[in-house]
Motif scaffolding. Structure first.
Motif, PDB file in Angstrom:
ATOM      1  N   CYS A  63      51.121  31.255  48.077  1.00  0.00           N
ATOM      2  CA  CYS A  63      51.802  31.959  49.165  1.00  0.00           C
ATOM      3  C   CYS A  63      53.319  31.993  49.016  1.00  0.00           C
ATOM      4  O   CYS A  63      53.955  33.017  49.264  1.00  0.00           O
ATOM      5  CB  CYS A  63      51.451  31.303  50.499  1.00  0.00           C
ATOM      6  N   LEU A  66      54.692  34.758  46.699  1.00  0.00           N
ATOM      7  CA  LEU A  66      54.298  36.155  46.889  1.00  0.00           C
ATOM      8  C   LEU A  66      55.495  37.094  46.912  1.00  0.00           C
ATOM      9  O   LEU A  66      55.501  38.118  46.217  1.00  0.00           O
ATOM     10  CB  LEU A  66      53.503  36.310  48.194  1.00  0.00           C
ATOM     11  N   SER A  85      45.187  40.994  50.645  1.00  0.00           N
ATOM     12  CA  SER A  85      45.634  39.608  50.511  1.00  0.00           C
ATOM     13  C   SER A  85      44.458  38.649  50.600  1.00  0.00           C
ATOM     14  O   SER A  85      43.664  38.704  51.542  1.00  0.00           O
ATOM     15  CB  SER A  85      46.641  39.269  51.619  1.00  0.00           C
ATOM     16  N   MET A  98      51.129  36.528  55.319  1.00  0.00           N
ATOM     17  CA  MET A  98      51.173  37.190  54.018  1.00  0.00           C
ATOM     18  C   MET A  98      51.142  38.711  54.138  1.00  0.00           C
ATOM     19  O   MET A  98      51.814  39.414  53.372  1.00  0.00           O
ATOM     20  CB  MET A  98      50.020  36.698  53.136  1.00  0.00           C
ATOM     21  N   SER A  99      50.413  39.244  55.111  1.00  0.00           N
ATOM     22  CA  SER A  99      50.395  40.698  55.291  1.00  0.00           C
ATOM     23  C   SER A  99      51.771  41.201  55.714  1.00  0.00           C
ATOM     24  O   SER A  99      52.171  42.324  55.355  1.00  0.00           O
ATOM     25  CB  SER A  99      49.341  41.105  56.322  1.00  0.00           C
ATOM     26  N   ILE A 102      53.897  41.369  52.578  1.00  0.00           N
ATOM     27  CA  ILE A 102      53.505  42.562  51.811  1.00  0.00           C
ATOM     28  C   ILE A 102      54.147  43.809  52.413  1.00  0.00           C
ATOM     29  O   ILE A 102      54.704  44.656  51.696  1.00  0.00           O
ATOM     30  CB  ILE A 102      51.976  42.700  51.772  1.00  0.00           C
ATOM     31  N   VAL A 115      43.395  41.956  54.681  1.00  0.00           N
ATOM     32  CA  VAL A 115      43.200  40.560  54.276  1.00  0.00           C
ATOM     33  C   VAL A 115      41.703  40.296  54.179  1.00  0.00           C
ATOM     34  O   VAL A 115      40.908  40.886  54.907  1.00  0.00           O
ATOM     35  CB  VAL A 115      43.862  39.566  55.256  1.00  0.00           C
TER      36      VAL A 115
END
Length: 317
Positions: A63, A66, A85, A98-99, A102, A115
């Motif tokens: 993570c 990223l 993800s 994480m989204s 991105i 995800v």
């Protein structure tokens, strides 16, 4: 799994020798020794080759790396590809899921970011054991595309539009698994594990409610399912990391013997920062972060948890 579902797949490995091993020996001896990979599965160490013409770009890196990786890959990403993800963590310093990372780096719209999460232990899935996961995207049709690309005779994919809830379930359960692992390492039994998992789920749900997640998500595969899988299995990296600490290894010794990333170690601090920003009480997360990053002893952490003031079972958001 994508390959078994009939999807053409190219794996991008960080090291050329790993890609060569997958192509020639159909095995990854470092991470999945003894598992024979499909002959049609291809690998490369060249991101441009892997991304050329891809309609699904599945991201599975640690993570905290990223953002840096995505900046390097952004010029190579096909303009209409769905970005998926598999990562379960919160970015340090920003509190971003994480989204969200991105979206920030690629400028991709929400209907092209998804995800996939659930109780997915790599060795069991690679061995073809029955399993399931959730594909989540704000656009139901995108989630259904991923569902169709992944569904096999041994693995089911369910869809969900609650990206926030699915990501929080995946990220916070790693932190709870560290605490469960410590308890196992100390020799505590099933009652203690059940206590930590149940109260851990309460922490996940409180944070999720504060961030607008659907509370039903936490009763599903991305919530309870992932939590039980990670906290119960000796194959779990986070639980194993905690077990080593509970057995008396120092933090430095435990890091040295851990071959793969235990995301909960770094994410614990980020999750706690996110909770404090939204005034959400997360006592298990708090003591895990203190043990991992601020030198708190395990004995002190246990004492703090068990000496908290009496509470109703449901409180907070």
């Amino acid at each position: 799994m994508l390959h078994d579902a009939g999807t053409e797949v190219i794996v991008c490995a960080r090291r050329p020798e790993i890609a060569e091993q997958i192509n020639e020996r159909h095995e990854n001896t470092q991470y999945l020794p003894g598992i024979t990979l499909p002959e049609g599965l291809r690998a490369t160490a060249d991101p441009a080759e892997a991304l050329d013409g891809a309609d699904l770009v599945v991201l599975a890196v640690p993570c905290q790396t990223l953002r840096e990786n995505l900046h390097a890959w952004r010029p190579l990403l096909p303009g209409d590809a769905v970005l998926v993800s598999l990562m379960k963590g919160i970015e340090l310093g920003t509190g971003r899921r994480m989204s969200e990372v991105i979206a920030e780096v690629t400028d991709a719209p929400a209907d092209r970011i998804a995800v996939v999460c659930g109780p997915n232990l790599a060795r069991e899935i690679a061995a073809g054991q029955p399993g399931a996961a959730v594909a989540a995207c704000v656009d139901e049709r995108t989630a259904q595309r991923i569902q169709a690309a992944c569904m096999t005779s041994y693995f089911r994919i369910y869809t969900n539009t609650d990206v926030v809830g699915c990501e929080l379930g995946g990220a916070v359960k790693n932190v709870i698994a560290l605490c469960v692992g410590i308890a196992v390492g100390l020799g505590f039994g099933d009652s203690t594990r059940a206590l930590l998992m149940t109260r851990g789920l309460a922490e996940i749900a409180r944070l999720g409610a504060a961030l607008g997640a659907d509370e039903h998500t936490f009763a599903g595969l991305a919530g309870l399912g992932d939590l039980v899988g990670t906290c119960s299995s000796p194959l779990s990296r986070n639980r194993t990391f905690g077990e080593n600490l509970g057995r008396g290894m120092t933090l430095e010794e435990t890091i040295a013997v851990t071959k793969q990333t235990a995301e909960g170690v770094k994410s614990s601090e980020a999750v706690l920062e996110l909770a404090r920003k939204h005034n959400v009480e997360m006592p298990i997360t708090e003591v895990v972060a203190a043990v991992m990053h601020h030198g708190m002893s395990i004995a002190e952490a246990a004492s703090l948890l068990m000496s908290r003031s009496p509470k109703p079972e449901r409180y907070g958001v």
